[in-house]
Design a protein around this motif. Structure first.
Motif, PDB file in Angstrom:
ATOM      1  N   ILE A 181       0.766  -1.101   0.034  1.00 12.67           N
ATOM      2  CA  ILE A 181      -0.017   0.066   0.163  1.00 12.67           C
ATOM      3  C   ILE A 181       0.918   1.235   0.043  1.00 12.67           C
ATOM      4  O   ILE A 181       0.509   2.290  -0.631  1.00 12.67           O
ATOM      5  N   GLY A 182       1.813   1.140   0.648  1.00 12.10           N
ATOM      6  CA  GLY A 182       2.872   2.416   0.648  1.00 12.10           C
ATOM      7  C   GLY A 182       3.405   2.730  -0.619  1.00 12.10           C
ATOM      8  O   GLY A 182       3.678   3.780  -0.890  1.00 12.10           O
ATOM      9  N   ILE A 183       3.579   1.583  -1.376  1.00 12.64           N
ATOM     10  CA  ILE A 183       4.224   1.763  -3.063  1.00 12.64           C
ATOM     11  C   ILE A 183       3.259   2.350  -3.932  1.00 12.64           C
ATOM     12  O   ILE A 183       3.370   3.096  -4.588  1.00 12.64           O
ATOM     13  N   TYR A 184       1.865   1.626  -3.721  1.00 14.31           N
ATOM     14  CA  TYR A 184       0.897   1.741  -4.723  1.00 14.31           C
ATOM     15  C   TYR A 184      -0.255   2.627  -4.327  1.00 14.31           C
ATOM     16  O   TYR A 184      -0.973   2.998  -5.216  1.00 14.31           O
ATOM     17  N   GLY A 185      -0.558   2.588  -3.057  1.00 16.26           N
ATOM     18  CA  GLY A 185      -1.645   3.462  -2.682  1.00 16.26           C
ATOM     19  C   GLY A 185      -2.582   2.365  -2.214  1.00 16.26           C
ATOM     20  O   GLY A 185      -2.637   1.240  -2.309  1.00 16.26           O
ATOM     21  N   ALA A 186      -3.803   3.058  -1.626  1.00 11.19           N
ATOM     22  CA  ALA A 186      -4.853   2.360  -1.107  1.00 11.19           C
ATOM     23  C   ALA A 186      -5.796   1.747  -2.242  1.00 11.19           C
ATOM     24  O   ALA A 186      -7.066   2.189  -2.187  1.00 11.19           O
ATOM     25  N   ASP A 187      -5.340   0.963  -3.037  1.00  8.94           N
ATOM     26  CA  ASP A 187      -6.200   0.122  -4.029  1.00  8.94           C
ATOM     27  C   ASP A 187      -7.279  -0.810  -3.364  1.00  8.94           C
ATOM     28  O   ASP A 187      -6.931  -1.335  -2.019  1.00  8.94           O
ATOM     29  N   ALA A 188      -8.517  -0.699  -3.736  1.00  6.04           N
ATOM     30  CA  ALA A 188      -9.654  -1.545  -3.037  1.00  6.04           C
ATOM     31  C   ALA A 188      -9.193  -2.954  -2.666  1.00  6.04           C
ATOM     32  O   ALA A 188      -9.455  -3.665  -1.757  1.00  6.04           O
ATOM     33  N   SER A 189      -8.577  -3.757  -3.710  1.00  4.36           N
ATOM     34  CA  SER A 189      -8.084  -5.212  -3.525  1.00  4.36           C
ATOM     35  C   SER A 189      -6.966  -5.228  -2.234  1.00  4.36           C
ATOM     36  O   SER A 189      -7.007  -6.159  -1.684  1.00  4.36           O
ATOM     37  N   TYR A 190      -6.182  -4.068  -2.298  1.00  2.00           N
ATOM     38  CA  TYR A 190      -5.205  -4.019  -1.193  1.00  2.00           C
ATOM     39  C   TYR A 190      -5.530  -3.793   0.015  1.00  2.00           C
ATOM     40  O   TYR A 190      -5.067  -4.576   1.180  1.00  2.00           O
ATOM     41  N   LEU A 191      -6.671  -2.981   0.068  1.00  2.00           N
ATOM     42  CA  LEU A 191      -7.319  -2.778   1.367  1.00  2.00           C
ATOM     43  C   LEU A 191      -8.225  -4.162   1.915  1.00  2.00           C
ATOM     44  O   LEU A 191      -7.910  -4.481   3.095  1.00  2.00           O
ATOM     45  N   ASP A 192      -8.618  -4.900   1.017  1.00  3.05           N
ATOM     46  CA  ASP A 192      -9.070  -6.101   1.144  1.00  3.05           C
ATOM     47  C   ASP A 192      -8.254  -7.049   1.813  1.00  3.05           C
ATOM     48  O   ASP A 192      -8.436  -7.488   2.884  1.00  3.05           O
ATOM     49  N   THR A 193      -7.093  -7.141   1.411  1.00  5.79           N
ATOM     50  CA  THR A 193      -6.017  -8.032   1.700  1.00  5.79           C
ATOM     51  C   THR A 193      -5.639  -7.664   3.297  1.00  5.79           C
ATOM     52  O   THR A 193      -5.739  -8.174   4.046  1.00  5.79           O
ATOM     53  N   ARG A 194      -5.440  -6.265   3.661  1.00  5.74           N
ATOM     54  CA  ARG A 194      -5.103  -5.771   4.790  1.00  5.74           C
ATOM     55  C   ARG A 194      -5.987  -5.816   5.755  1.00  5.74           C
ATOM     56  O   ARG A 194      -5.704  -6.484   6.801  1.00  5.74           O
ATOM     57  N   GLY A 195      -7.254  -5.841   5.467  1.00  2.44           N
ATOM     58  CA  GLY A 195      -8.510  -6.172   6.315  1.00  2.44           C
ATOM     59  C   GLY A 195      -8.400  -7.456   6.679  1.00  2.44           C
ATOM     60  O   GLY A 195      -8.711  -7.852   7.796  1.00  2.44           O
ATOM     61  N   TYR A 196      -8.406  -8.466   5.616  1.00  2.00           N
ATOM     62  CA  TYR A 196      -8.446  -9.770   5.778  1.00  2.00           C
ATOM     63  C   TYR A 196      -7.237 -10.145   7.002  1.00  2.00           C
ATOM     64  O   TYR A 196      -7.484 -11.194   7.776  1.00  2.00           O
ATOM     65  N   VAL A 197      -6.044  -9.697   6.645  1.00  2.00           N
ATOM     66  CA  VAL A 197      -4.944 -10.080   7.480  1.00  2.00           C
ATOM     67  C   VAL A 197      -5.218  -9.587   8.984  1.00  2.00           C
ATOM     68  O   VAL A 197      -4.986  -9.831   9.921  1.00  2.00           O
ATOM     69  N   LYS A 198      -5.636  -8.349   9.085  1.00  2.00           N
ATOM     70  CA  LYS A 198      -5.920  -7.624  10.455  1.00  2.00           C
ATOM     71  C   LYS A 198      -6.984  -8.638  11.089  1.00  2.00           C
ATOM     72  O   LYS A 198      -7.075  -8.805  12.189  1.00  2.00           O
ATOM     73  N   HIS A 199      -8.037  -9.104  10.270  1.00  2.00           N
ATOM     74  CA  HIS A 199      -8.847 -10.102  10.868  1.00  2.00           C
ATOM     75  C   HIS A 199      -8.209 -11.256  11.477  1.00  2.00           C
ATOM     76  O   HIS A 199      -8.487 -11.633  13.038  1.00  2.00           O
ATOM     77  N   PHE A 200      -7.325 -11.875  10.857  1.00  2.00           N
ATOM     78  CA  PHE A 200      -6.412 -12.940  11.397  1.00  2.00           C
ATOM     79  C   PHE A 200      -5.551 -12.627  12.670  1.00  2.00           C
ATOM     80  O   PHE A 200      -5.166 -13.351  13.246  1.00  2.00           O
ATOM     81  N   ALA A 201      -5.077 -11.341  12.688  1.00  2.00           N
ATOM     82  CA  ALA A 201      -4.130 -10.815  13.677  1.00  2.00           C
ATOM     83  C   ALA A 201      -5.123 -10.209  14.963  1.00  2.00           C
ATOM     84  O   ALA A 201      -4.619  -9.907  15.850  1.00  2.00           O
ATOM     85  N   GLY A 202      -6.449 -10.545  14.572  1.00  2.00           N
ATOM     86  CA  GLY A 202      -7.211  -9.940  15.850  1.00  2.00           C
ATOM     87  C   GLY A 202      -7.759  -8.792  15.832  1.00  2.00           C
ATOM     88  O   GLY A 202      -8.382  -8.208  16.815  1.00  2.00           O
ATOM     89  N   ASP A 203      -7.267  -7.827  15.079  1.00  3.04           N
ATOM     90  CA  ASP A 203      -7.783  -6.315  14.759  1.00  3.04           C
ATOM     91  C   ASP A 203      -9.074  -6.564  14.129  1.00  3.04           C
ATOM     92  O   ASP A 203      -9.017  -5.798  12.900  1.00  3.04           O
ATOM     93  N   ASN A 204     -10.079  -6.895  14.428  1.00  5.14           N
ATOM     94  CA  ASN A 204     -11.249  -6.858  13.717  1.00  5.14           C
ATOM     95  C   ASN A 204     -11.911  -5.622  13.633  1.00  5.14           C
ATOM     96  O   ASN A 204     -12.804  -5.526  12.536  1.00  5.14           O
TER      97      ASN A 204
END
Length: 278
Positions: free
Chosen positions: A173-196
Protein backbone atom coordinates in the motif's frame (compact mmCIF):
# COMPACT_ATOMS: atom_id res chain seq x y z
CA UNK A 1 -9.09 -7.77 -72.34
CA UNK A 2 -12.25 -8.79 -70.49
CA UNK A 3 -10.90 -12.27 -69.85
CA UNK A 4 -7.70 -10.76 -68.47
CA UNK A 5 -9.65 -8.46 -66.11
CA UNK A 6 -11.77 -11.40 -65.01
CA UNK A 7 -8.62 -13.41 -64.31
CA UNK A 8 -7.11 -10.55 -62.26
CA UNK A 9 -10.37 -10.10 -60.34
CA UNK A 10 -10.53 -13.83 -59.60
CA UNK A 11 -6.92 -13.76 -58.42
CA UNK A 12 -7.61 -10.82 -56.10
CA UNK A 13 -10.70 -12.50 -54.63
CA UNK A 14 -8.72 -15.70 -54.08
CA UNK A 15 -5.96 -13.74 -52.35
CA UNK A 16 -8.46 -12.00 -50.07
CA UNK A 17 -10.16 -15.30 -49.22
CA UNK A 18 -6.76 -16.85 -48.47
CA UNK A 19 -5.82 -14.00 -46.13
CA UNK A 20 -9.17 -14.15 -44.31
CA UNK A 21 -9.06 -17.93 -43.92
CA UNK A 22 -5.44 -17.90 -42.81
CA UNK A 23 -6.38 -15.46 -40.04
CA UNK A 24 -9.48 -17.40 -39.04
CA UNK A 25 -7.55 -20.65 -38.91
CA UNK A 26 -4.62 -19.32 -36.92
CA UNK A 27 -4.00 -21.87 -34.14
CA UNK A 28 -4.25 -19.24 -31.40
CA UNK A 29 -7.64 -18.00 -32.66
CA UNK A 30 -8.98 -21.52 -33.04
CA UNK A 31 -7.77 -22.28 -29.53
CA UNK A 32 -9.56 -19.21 -28.17
CA UNK A 33 -12.77 -20.27 -29.92
CA UNK A 34 -12.57 -23.75 -28.37
CA UNK A 35 -11.87 -22.21 -24.97
CA UNK A 36 -14.87 -19.87 -25.15
CA UNK A 37 -17.02 -22.88 -26.08
CA UNK A 38 -15.57 -24.85 -23.15
CA UNK A 39 -16.54 -22.09 -20.71
CA UNK A 40 -20.08 -22.00 -22.09
CA UNK A 41 -20.41 -25.74 -21.50
CA UNK A 42 -18.92 -25.38 -18.01
CA UNK A 43 -21.46 -22.71 -17.05
CA UNK A 44 -24.23 -24.93 -18.43
CA UNK A 45 -23.06 -27.81 -16.23
CA UNK A 46 -22.02 -29.93 -19.22
CA UNK A 47 -18.68 -30.85 -17.69
CA UNK A 48 -17.60 -33.67 -20.01
CA UNK A 49 -18.10 -31.49 -23.08
CA UNK A 50 -16.31 -28.61 -21.33
CA UNK A 51 -13.27 -30.80 -20.68
CA UNK A 52 -13.24 -32.11 -24.25
CA UNK A 53 -13.39 -28.60 -25.72
CA UNK A 54 -10.84 -27.33 -23.20
CA UNK A 55 -8.38 -30.04 -24.23
CA UNK A 56 -8.82 -29.04 -27.87
CA UNK A 57 -8.02 -25.46 -26.85
CA UNK A 58 -4.82 -26.67 -25.18
CA UNK A 59 -3.86 -28.66 -28.27
CA UNK A 60 -4.49 -25.75 -30.65
CA UNK A 61 -2.48 -23.43 -28.39
CA UNK A 62 0.60 -25.60 -28.88
CA UNK A 63 0.35 -26.76 -25.26
CA UNK A 64 1.07 -23.22 -24.06
CA UNK A 65 1.61 -22.60 -20.35
CA UNK A 66 -1.20 -20.02 -20.26
CA UNK A 67 -3.76 -22.40 -21.76
CA UNK A 68 -2.63 -25.26 -19.51
CA UNK A 69 -3.21 -22.93 -16.57
CA UNK A 70 -6.75 -22.21 -17.76
CA UNK A 71 -7.39 -25.91 -18.27
CA UNK A 72 -6.12 -26.65 -14.75
CA UNK A 73 -8.64 -24.10 -13.45
CA UNK A 74 -11.43 -25.81 -15.40
CA UNK A 75 -10.45 -29.25 -14.07
CA UNK A 76 -10.40 -27.90 -10.51
CA UNK A 77 -13.90 -26.50 -10.98
CA UNK A 78 -15.19 -29.96 -11.94
CA UNK A 79 -13.34 -31.52 -8.97
CA UNK A 80 -10.61 -33.30 -10.93
CA UNK A 81 -7.82 -31.98 -8.74
CA UNK A 82 -5.08 -34.49 -9.50
CA UNK A 83 -5.33 -33.78 -13.22
CA UNK A 84 -5.38 -30.05 -12.47
CA UNK A 85 -2.21 -30.30 -10.38
CA UNK A 86 -0.47 -32.27 -13.13
CA UNK A 87 -1.23 -29.50 -15.63
CA UNK A 88 0.36 -26.92 -13.34
CA UNK A 89 3.74 -28.59 -13.84
CA UNK A 90 5.92 -27.36 -16.75
CA UNK A 91 5.39 -29.34 -19.97
CA UNK A 92 9.17 -29.73 -20.28
CA UNK A 93 11.80 -29.78 -17.54
CA UNK A 94 13.68 -27.06 -19.40
CA UNK A 95 10.59 -24.84 -19.69
CA UNK A 96 11.09 -21.56 -17.84
CA UNK A 97 8.20 -20.48 -15.62
CA UNK A 98 6.28 -17.49 -17.00
CA UNK A 99 6.39 -14.93 -14.18
CA UNK A 100 3.13 -13.30 -15.32
CA UNK A 101 1.29 -16.59 -14.71
CA UNK A 102 2.58 -17.08 -11.16
CA UNK A 103 -0.20 -15.07 -9.40
CA UNK A 104 -2.89 -17.13 -11.16
CA UNK A 105 -1.07 -20.36 -10.33
CA UNK A 106 -0.58 -19.24 -6.74
CA UNK A 107 -4.28 -18.44 -6.29
CA UNK A 108 -5.38 -21.73 -7.85
CA UNK A 109 -3.08 -23.68 -5.52
CA UNK A 110 -4.54 -21.78 -2.54
CA UNK A 111 -8.08 -22.63 -3.63
CA UNK A 112 -7.05 -26.28 -3.92
CA UNK A 113 -5.75 -26.21 -0.35
CA UNK A 114 -2.13 -26.57 -1.50
CA UNK A 115 -1.04 -23.74 0.76
CA UNK A 116 2.58 -24.77 1.26
CA UNK A 117 3.12 -24.78 -2.50
CA UNK A 118 1.17 -21.55 -2.93
CA UNK A 119 3.30 -19.73 -0.37
CA UNK A 120 6.52 -21.08 -1.86
CA UNK A 121 5.37 -19.71 -5.20
CA UNK A 122 4.58 -16.37 -3.54
CA UNK A 123 8.19 -16.27 -2.32
CA UNK A 124 9.34 -16.96 -5.90
CA UNK A 125 7.28 -14.00 -7.07
CA UNK A 126 8.96 -11.74 -4.49
CA UNK A 127 12.34 -12.95 -5.77
CA UNK A 128 11.27 -12.19 -9.35
CA UNK A 129 10.22 -8.70 -8.24
CA UNK A 130 13.63 -8.19 -6.62
CA UNK A 131 15.14 -8.96 -10.03
CA UNK A 132 12.89 -6.40 -11.70
CA UNK A 133 10.74 -9.02 -13.46
CA UNK A 134 7.50 -8.20 -11.64
CA UNK A 135 5.88 -5.30 -9.79
CA UNK A 136 6.96 -5.48 -6.16
CA UNK A 137 3.67 -4.17 -4.74
CA UNK A 138 1.73 -6.90 -6.57
CA UNK A 139 4.12 -9.60 -5.36
CA UNK A 140 3.83 -8.36 -1.76
CA UNK A 141 0.03 -8.28 -1.92
CA UNK A 142 0.06 -11.75 -3.45
CA UNK A 143 2.06 -13.22 -0.57
CA UNK A 144 0.01 -11.44 2.08
CA UNK A 145 -3.27 -12.66 0.58
CA UNK A 146 -1.95 -16.22 0.13
CA UNK A 147 -1.06 -16.18 3.83
CA UNK A 148 -4.57 -15.01 4.78
CA UNK A 149 -6.16 -17.74 2.64
CA UNK A 150 -3.95 -20.34 4.30
CA UNK A 151 -5.03 -19.07 7.72
CA UNK A 152 -8.67 -19.22 6.64
CA UNK A 153 -8.15 -22.96 6.04
CA UNK A 154 -6.44 -23.35 9.44
CA UNK A 155 -3.20 -24.30 7.70
CA UNK A 156 -0.15 -24.71 9.92
CA UNK A 157 2.14 -21.77 9.23
CA UNK A 158 5.36 -20.58 10.89
CA UNK A 159 4.66 -18.15 13.77
CA UNK A 160 6.26 -15.29 11.84
CA UNK A 161 4.06 -15.77 8.74
CA UNK A 162 1.24 -13.51 9.94
CA UNK A 163 3.64 -10.75 10.97
CA UNK A 164 5.32 -10.98 7.56
CA UNK A 165 1.93 -10.73 5.84
CA UNK A 166 1.19 -7.53 7.77
CA UNK A 167 4.54 -6.06 6.71
CA UNK A 168 3.99 -7.16 3.10
CA UNK A 169 0.61 -5.51 2.66
CA UNK A 170 1.66 -2.30 4.42
CA UNK A 171 4.63 -2.02 2.07
CA UNK A 172 2.43 -2.78 -0.95
CA UNK A 173 0.00 0.00 0.00
CA UNK A 174 2.92 2.31 0.69
CA UNK A 175 4.17 1.72 -2.86
CA UNK A 176 0.91 1.67 -4.80
CA UNK A 177 -1.69 3.35 -2.61
CA UNK A 178 -4.99 2.27 -1.08
CA UNK A 179 -6.26 0.11 -3.94
CA UNK A 180 -9.53 -1.66 -3.05
CA UNK A 181 -8.05 -5.14 -3.46
CA UNK A 182 -5.08 -4.17 -1.28
CA UNK A 183 -7.41 -2.79 1.40
CA UNK A 184 -9.26 -6.11 1.25
CA UNK A 185 -5.99 -7.98 1.81
CA UNK A 186 -5.01 -5.72 4.70
CA UNK A 187 -8.46 -6.02 6.26
CA UNK A 188 -8.43 -9.81 5.98
CA UNK A 189 -4.92 -10.03 7.43
CA UNK A 190 -6.00 -7.75 10.30
CA UNK A 191 -8.89 -10.14 10.99
CA UNK A 192 -6.49 -13.04 11.51
CA UNK A 193 -4.25 -10.82 13.63
CA UNK A 194 -7.21 -10.14 15.93
CA UNK A 195 -7.76 -6.51 14.88
CA UNK A 196 -11.33 -6.98 13.71
CA UNK A 197 -12.32 -3.32 14.16
CA UNK A 198 -9.45 -2.36 11.88
CA UNK A 199 -10.48 -5.11 9.46
CA UNK A 200 -14.04 -3.77 9.25
CA UNK A 201 -12.71 -0.26 8.65
CA UNK A 202 -10.55 -1.34 5.70
CA UNK A 203 -13.28 -3.53 4.23
CA UNK A 204 -15.88 -0.75 4.52
CA UNK A 205 -13.72 1.46 2.29
CA UNK A 206 -13.00 -1.37 -0.16
CA UNK A 207 -16.71 -2.17 -0.47
CA UNK A 208 -17.52 1.50 -1.13
CA UNK A 209 -14.93 1.60 -3.92
CA UNK A 210 -16.25 -1.53 -5.60
CA UNK A 211 -19.87 -0.43 -5.21
CA UNK A 212 -19.00 2.82 -6.99
CA UNK A 213 -17.43 0.77 -9.79
CA UNK A 214 -20.56 -1.39 -10.08
CA UNK A 215 -22.77 1.71 -10.20
CA UNK A 216 -20.57 3.17 -12.93
CA UNK A 217 -20.68 0.00 -15.05
CA UNK A 218 -24.47 -0.26 -14.66
CA UNK A 219 -24.85 3.24 -16.14
CA UNK A 220 -22.66 2.52 -19.17
CA UNK A 221 -24.07 1.65 -22.59
CA UNK A 222 -23.54 -1.96 -23.60
CA UNK A 223 -21.64 -1.30 -26.83
CA UNK A 224 -20.12 -4.77 -27.20
CA UNK A 225 -23.10 -6.97 -26.40
CA UNK A 226 -22.09 -9.09 -23.40
CA UNK A 227 -19.07 -7.00 -22.34
CA UNK A 228 -21.04 -4.97 -19.80
CA UNK A 229 -22.58 -8.12 -18.34
CA UNK A 230 -19.14 -9.71 -18.01
CA UNK A 231 -17.67 -6.66 -16.27
CA UNK A 232 -20.63 -6.49 -13.88
CA UNK A 233 -20.34 -10.17 -13.04
CA UNK A 234 -16.63 -9.79 -12.35
CA UNK A 235 -17.12 -6.74 -10.11
CA UNK A 236 -20.01 -8.38 -8.26
CA UNK A 237 -17.93 -11.49 -7.64
CA UNK A 238 -15.16 -9.35 -6.18
CA UNK A 239 -17.47 -7.36 -3.92
CA UNK A 240 -18.96 -10.67 -2.80
CA UNK A 241 -15.52 -11.64 -1.49
CA UNK A 242 -15.30 -8.34 0.41
CA UNK A 243 -18.70 -8.89 2.01
CA UNK A 244 -17.67 -12.37 3.10
CA UNK A 245 -14.41 -11.13 4.60
CA UNK A 246 -16.23 -8.36 6.45
CA UNK A 247 -18.79 -10.89 7.63
CA UNK A 248 -16.00 -12.96 9.19
CA UNK A 249 -14.66 -9.90 11.01
CA UNK A 250 -18.14 -8.87 12.19
CA UNK A 251 -18.81 -12.38 13.45
CA UNK A 252 -15.54 -12.30 15.41
CA UNK A 253 -16.77 -9.04 17.00
CA UNK A 254 -19.99 -10.75 18.07
CA UNK A 255 -22.13 -8.76 15.62
CA UNK A 256 -24.02 -11.84 14.46
CA UNK A 257 -26.89 -10.11 12.63
CA UNK A 258 -24.57 -7.81 10.70
CA UNK A 259 -22.36 -10.77 9.84
CA UNK A 260 -25.36 -12.78 8.63
CA UNK A 261 -26.41 -9.94 6.31
CA UNK A 262 -22.91 -9.75 4.87
CA UNK A 263 -22.71 -13.51 4.29
CA UNK A 264 -26.09 -13.44 2.54
CA UNK A 265 -24.97 -10.52 0.38
CA UNK A 266 -21.74 -12.37 -0.44
CA UNK A 267 -23.69 -15.40 -1.66
CA UNK A 268 -26.01 -13.15 -3.67
CA UNK A 269 -23.01 -11.55 -5.40
CA UNK A 270 -21.48 -14.90 -6.34
CA UNK A 271 -18.97 -15.65 -3.57
CA UNK A 272 -17.50 -19.03 -4.48
CA UNK A 273 -14.15 -20.67 -3.79
CA UNK A 274 -14.78 -23.08 -6.66
CA UNK A 275 -15.38 -20.29 -9.18
CA UNK A 276 -12.50 -18.13 -7.98
CA UNK A 277 -14.44 -15.49 -6.02
CA UNK A 278 -12.67 -16.27 -2.73
Amino acid sequence: MKSRLLWIRTLLVAAIVFVVLSQLLRPSLVGQWYWASALEKLEAGENDQAIELGQKAVDWSGDSAAMRMRMAELLYRVERNEEALALLEPAEESEEEDVTLLPMKNFLLSRMGEHERALALADDLIAAADEGKFHRHRALNNRAYATALALSDDAELPPEALEQAQKDIEEAIGIYGADASYLDTRGYVKHFAGDNEGAVGDLNVAIEIYQSLINQVEEEEDVWGTMKEMRLKQAQGMIGVLYHHRGEALKALGREEDAKRDFEQADKMGYSRQKGHW
